[in-house]
Design a protein around this motif. Structure first.
Motif, PDB file in Angstrom:
ATOM      1  N   GLU A   3       0.838  -1.198   0.000  1.00  0.00           N
ATOM      2  CA  GLU A   3       0.000   0.000   0.000  1.00  0.00           C
ATOM      3  C   GLU A   3       0.876   1.252   0.000  1.00  0.00           C
ATOM      4  O   GLU A   3       1.697   1.442   0.893  1.00  0.00           O
ATOM      5  CB  GLU A   3      -0.905  -0.001   1.230  1.00  0.00           C
ATOM      6  CG  GLU A   3      -1.858   1.155   1.260  1.00  0.00           C
ATOM      7  CD  GLU A   3      -2.889   1.034   2.368  1.00  0.00           C
ATOM      8  OE1 GLU A   3      -3.551   2.049   2.649  1.00  0.00           O
ATOM      9  OE2 GLU A   3      -3.054  -0.058   2.946  1.00  0.00           O
ATOM     10  N   PRO A   4       0.716   2.104  -1.014  1.00  0.00           N
ATOM     11  CA  PRO A   4       1.480   3.351  -1.048  1.00  0.00           C
ATOM     12  C   PRO A   4       1.104   4.265   0.123  1.00  0.00           C
ATOM     13  O   PRO A   4      -0.034   4.239   0.598  1.00  0.00           O
ATOM     14  CB  PRO A   4       1.078   3.997  -2.377  1.00  0.00           C
ATOM     15  CG  PRO A   4       0.548   2.873  -3.202  1.00  0.00           C
ATOM     16  CD  PRO A   4      -0.086   1.930  -2.218  1.00  0.00           C
ATOM     17  N   ALA A   5       2.062   5.069   0.566  1.00  0.00           N
ATOM     18  CA  ALA A   5       1.808   6.021   1.644  1.00  0.00           C
ATOM     19  C   ALA A   5       0.890   7.138   1.145  1.00  0.00           C
ATOM     20  O   ALA A   5       0.781   7.373  -0.050  1.00  0.00           O
ATOM     21  CB  ALA A   5       3.137   6.601   2.131  1.00  0.00           C
ATOM     22  N   GLY A   6       0.254   7.810   2.056  1.00  0.00           N
ATOM     23  CA  GLY A   6      -0.580   8.950   1.698  1.00  0.00           C
ATOM     24  C   GLY A   6      -2.054   8.629   1.753  1.00  0.00           C
ATOM     25  O   GLY A   6      -2.471   7.484   1.904  1.00  0.00           O
ATOM     26  N   THR A   7      -2.837   9.665   1.620  1.00  0.00           N
ATOM     27  CA  THR A   7      -4.291   9.555   1.644  1.00  0.00           C
ATOM     28  C   THR A   7      -4.793   8.949   0.340  1.00  0.00           C
ATOM     29  O   THR A   7      -4.379   9.382  -0.738  1.00  0.00           O
ATOM     30  CB  THR A   7      -4.921  10.954   1.827  1.00  0.00           C
ATOM     31  OG1 THR A   7      -4.400  11.524   3.021  1.00  0.00           O
ATOM     32  CG2 THR A   7      -6.434  10.865   1.921  1.00  0.00           C
ATOM     33  N   PRO A   8      -5.672   7.949   0.423  1.00  0.00           N
ATOM     34  CA  PRO A   8      -6.212   7.371  -0.812  1.00  0.00           C
ATOM     35  C   PRO A   8      -7.010   8.395  -1.623  1.00  0.00           C
ATOM     36  O   PRO A   8      -7.648   9.284  -1.070  1.00  0.00           O
ATOM     37  CB  PRO A   8      -7.137   6.256  -0.323  1.00  0.00           C
ATOM     38  CG  PRO A   8      -6.705   5.955   1.059  1.00  0.00           C
ATOM     39  CD  PRO A   8      -6.153   7.248   1.607  1.00  0.00           C
ATOM     40  N   ARG A   9      -6.948   8.249  -2.932  1.00  0.00           N
ATOM     41  CA  ARG A   9      -7.780   9.046  -3.843  1.00  0.00           C
ATOM     42  C   ARG A   9      -9.149   8.379  -3.861  1.00  0.00           C
ATOM     43  O   ARG A   9      -9.264   7.188  -4.135  1.00  0.00           O
ATOM     44  CB  ARG A   9      -7.163   9.055  -5.235  1.00  0.00           C
ATOM     45  CG  ARG A   9      -7.843  10.012  -6.190  1.00  0.00           C
ATOM     46  CD  ARG A   9      -7.282   9.903  -7.591  1.00  0.00           C
ATOM     47  NE  ARG A   9      -5.907  10.297  -7.724  1.00  0.00           N
ATOM     48  CZ  ARG A   9      -5.487  11.472  -8.194  1.00  0.00           C
ATOM     49  NH1 ARG A   9      -6.374  12.392  -8.540  1.00  0.00           N
ATOM     50  NH2 ARG A   9      -4.210  11.719  -8.321  1.00  0.00           N
ATOM     51  N   THR A  44      -2.957   4.927  -3.896  1.00  0.00           N
ATOM     52  CA  THR A  44      -4.037   4.097  -3.380  1.00  0.00           C
ATOM     53  C   THR A  44      -5.342   4.775  -3.763  1.00  0.00           C
ATOM     54  O   THR A  44      -5.480   5.988  -3.580  1.00  0.00           O
ATOM     55  CB  THR A  44      -3.953   3.978  -1.844  1.00  0.00           C
ATOM     56  OG1 THR A  44      -2.698   3.427  -1.487  1.00  0.00           O
ATOM     57  CG2 THR A  44      -5.058   3.080  -1.309  1.00  0.00           C
ATOM     58  N   TRP A  45      -6.248   4.012  -4.350  1.00  0.00           N
ATOM     59  CA  TRP A  45      -7.590   4.513  -4.653  1.00  0.00           C
ATOM     60  C   TRP A  45      -8.573   3.781  -3.764  1.00  0.00           C
ATOM     61  O   TRP A  45      -8.469   2.558  -3.567  1.00  0.00           O
ATOM     62  CB  TRP A  45      -7.962   4.272  -6.108  1.00  0.00           C
ATOM     63  CG  TRP A  45      -7.276   5.168  -7.101  1.00  0.00           C
ATOM     64  CD1 TRP A  45      -6.200   5.985  -6.889  1.00  0.00           C
ATOM     65  CD2 TRP A  45      -7.630   5.320  -8.471  1.00  0.00           C
ATOM     66  NE1 TRP A  45      -5.855   6.632  -8.051  1.00  0.00           N
ATOM     67  CE2 TRP A  45      -6.721   6.240  -9.046  1.00  0.00           C
ATOM     68  CE3 TRP A  45      -8.606   4.770  -9.282  1.00  0.00           C
ATOM     69  CZ2 TRP A  45      -6.780   6.615 -10.385  1.00  0.00           C
ATOM     70  CZ3 TRP A  45      -8.665   5.141 -10.615  1.00  0.00           C
ATOM     71  CH2 TRP A  45      -7.757   6.073 -11.148  1.00  0.00           C
ATOM     72  N   LEU A  46      -9.539   4.503  -3.229  1.00  0.00           N
ATOM     73  CA  LEU A  46     -10.632   3.925  -2.460  1.00  0.00           C
ATOM     74  C   LEU A  46     -11.885   4.083  -3.320  1.00  0.00           C
ATOM     75  O   LEU A  46     -12.389   5.192  -3.506  1.00  0.00           O
ATOM     76  CB  LEU A  46     -10.792   4.633  -1.120  1.00  0.00           C
ATOM     77  CG  LEU A  46     -11.877   4.060  -0.211  1.00  0.00           C
ATOM     78  CD1 LEU A  46     -11.560   2.615   0.172  1.00  0.00           C
ATOM     79  CD2 LEU A  46     -12.040   4.929   1.026  1.00  0.00           C
ATOM     80  N   ILE A  47     -12.348   2.975  -3.869  1.00  0.00           N
ATOM     81  CA  ILE A  47     -13.502   2.974  -4.767  1.00  0.00           C
ATOM     82  C   ILE A  47     -14.729   2.628  -3.931  1.00  0.00           C
ATOM     83  O   ILE A  47     -14.834   1.519  -3.404  1.00  0.00           O
ATOM     84  CB  ILE A  47     -13.292   1.973  -5.921  1.00  0.00           C
ATOM     85  CG1 ILE A  47     -11.975   2.294  -6.639  1.00  0.00           C
ATOM     86  CG2 ILE A  47     -14.475   1.999  -6.876  1.00  0.00           C
ATOM     87  CD1 ILE A  47     -11.482   1.187  -7.550  1.00  0.00           C
ATOM     88  N   GLU A  48     -15.640   3.600  -3.792  1.00  0.00           N
ATOM     89  CA  GLU A  48     -16.784   3.484  -2.896  1.00  0.00           C
ATOM     90  C   GLU A  48     -18.081   3.453  -3.705  1.00  0.00           C
ATOM     91  O   GLU A  48     -18.371   4.397  -4.436  1.00  0.00           O
ATOM     92  CB  GLU A  48     -16.830   4.674  -1.942  1.00  0.00           C
ATOM     93  CG  GLU A  48     -15.547   4.851  -1.139  1.00  0.00           C
ATOM     94  CD  GLU A  48     -15.489   6.184  -0.434  1.00  0.00           C
ATOM     95  OE1 GLU A  48     -15.292   6.174   0.784  1.00  0.00           O
ATOM     96  OE2 GLU A  48     -15.649   7.233  -1.107  1.00  0.00           O
ATOM     97  N   LYS A 106     -10.240  -0.838  -1.572  1.00  0.00           N
ATOM     98  CA  LYS A 106      -8.986  -0.098  -1.637  1.00  0.00           C
ATOM     99  C   LYS A 106      -8.029  -0.854  -2.558  1.00  0.00           C
ATOM    100  O   LYS A 106      -7.841  -2.063  -2.405  1.00  0.00           O
ATOM    101  CB  LYS A 106      -8.375   0.022  -0.246  1.00  0.00           C
ATOM    102  CG  LYS A 106      -7.223   1.000  -0.182  1.00  0.00           C
ATOM    103  CD  LYS A 106      -6.548   1.018   1.180  1.00  0.00           C
ATOM    104  CE  LYS A 106      -7.454   1.502   2.264  1.00  0.00           C
ATOM    105  NZ  LYS A 106      -6.731   1.616   3.567  1.00  0.00           N
ATOM    106  N   VAL A 107      -7.446  -0.132  -3.529  1.00  0.00           N
ATOM    107  CA  VAL A 107      -6.514  -0.736  -4.485  1.00  0.00           C
ATOM    108  C   VAL A 107      -5.228   0.079  -4.539  1.00  0.00           C
ATOM    109  O   VAL A 107      -5.223   1.279  -4.276  1.00  0.00           O
ATOM    110  CB  VAL A 107      -7.130  -0.847  -5.904  1.00  0.00           C
ATOM    111  CG1 VAL A 107      -8.407  -1.688  -5.887  1.00  0.00           C
ATOM    112  CG2 VAL A 107      -7.394   0.512  -6.517  1.00  0.00           C
ATOM    113  N   ALA A 108      -4.126  -0.590  -4.889  1.00  0.00           N
ATOM    114  CA  ALA A 108      -2.825   0.059  -5.068  1.00  0.00           C
ATOM    115  C   ALA A 108      -2.476   0.026  -6.546  1.00  0.00           C
ATOM    116  O   ALA A 108      -2.539  -1.032  -7.181  1.00  0.00           O
ATOM    117  CB  ALA A 108      -1.756  -0.672  -4.265  1.00  0.00           C
TER     118      ALA A 108
END
Length: 143
Positions: A3-9, A44-48, A106-108
């Motif tokens: 998982e990349p660092a930082g806030t997910p998009r 990191t993308w958070l697909i909701e 959540k995806v990387a």
């Protein structure tokens, strides 16, 4: 990929109640770049997916990704899940994933590629009716 660092998009999948399927509240505009990513970035993308929605098989053009976690999966899906809510089809590297109503995935993604210059791609629902009703987003990988 870890998982990349930082806030997910965040990528919010929804319906506007007027016949359009949306990503982050917008519908596809072929002339607009909805988001920009730096070439070589790891995100990191958070697909909701909205609670009152349909399943969406989301496809990312140009890059593969690794599913890191599923949250809020429907009751009928949970018994199939392993660690971090992952389903068998989430294991390995993929370019498409099913996002169930009320679920967040959540995806990387590693946006490295050998192409010179800026490159345009799309992120969209593989259900044709949804993609044609707006659930397509144009993104650009910039050098």
């Amino acid at each position: 990929m870890d998982e990349p660092a930082g806030t997910p998009r965040r990528m919010r999948l929804d319906h506007d109640g007027q016949g359009h399927w949306t990503i982050n509240g917008g519908v596809f505009d072929h002339a607009a770049v909805s988001l920009t990513v730096q070439r070589g970035a790891r995100e990191t993308w958070l697909i909701e997916n909205a609670e009152r929605s349909m399943p969406h098989p989301m496809h990312l053009h140009g890059f593969s990704f690794r599913v890191l976690e599923r949250l809020g999966s429907p009751a009928q899906i949970r018994p199939l899940a392993g660690a971090r809510g992952l389903l068998p089809q989430d294991l390995g590297v993929v370019d498409t994933l099913q996002v169930w109503p009320g679920e967040s995935v959540k995806v990387a993604i590693d946006f490295s590629h050998p192409h010179a210059g800026d490159q345009d791609y799309i992120f969209h629902c593989h259900t044709l009716e949804h993609a044609e009703a707006g659930m397509t987003l144009r993104y650009q990988v910039k050098t």
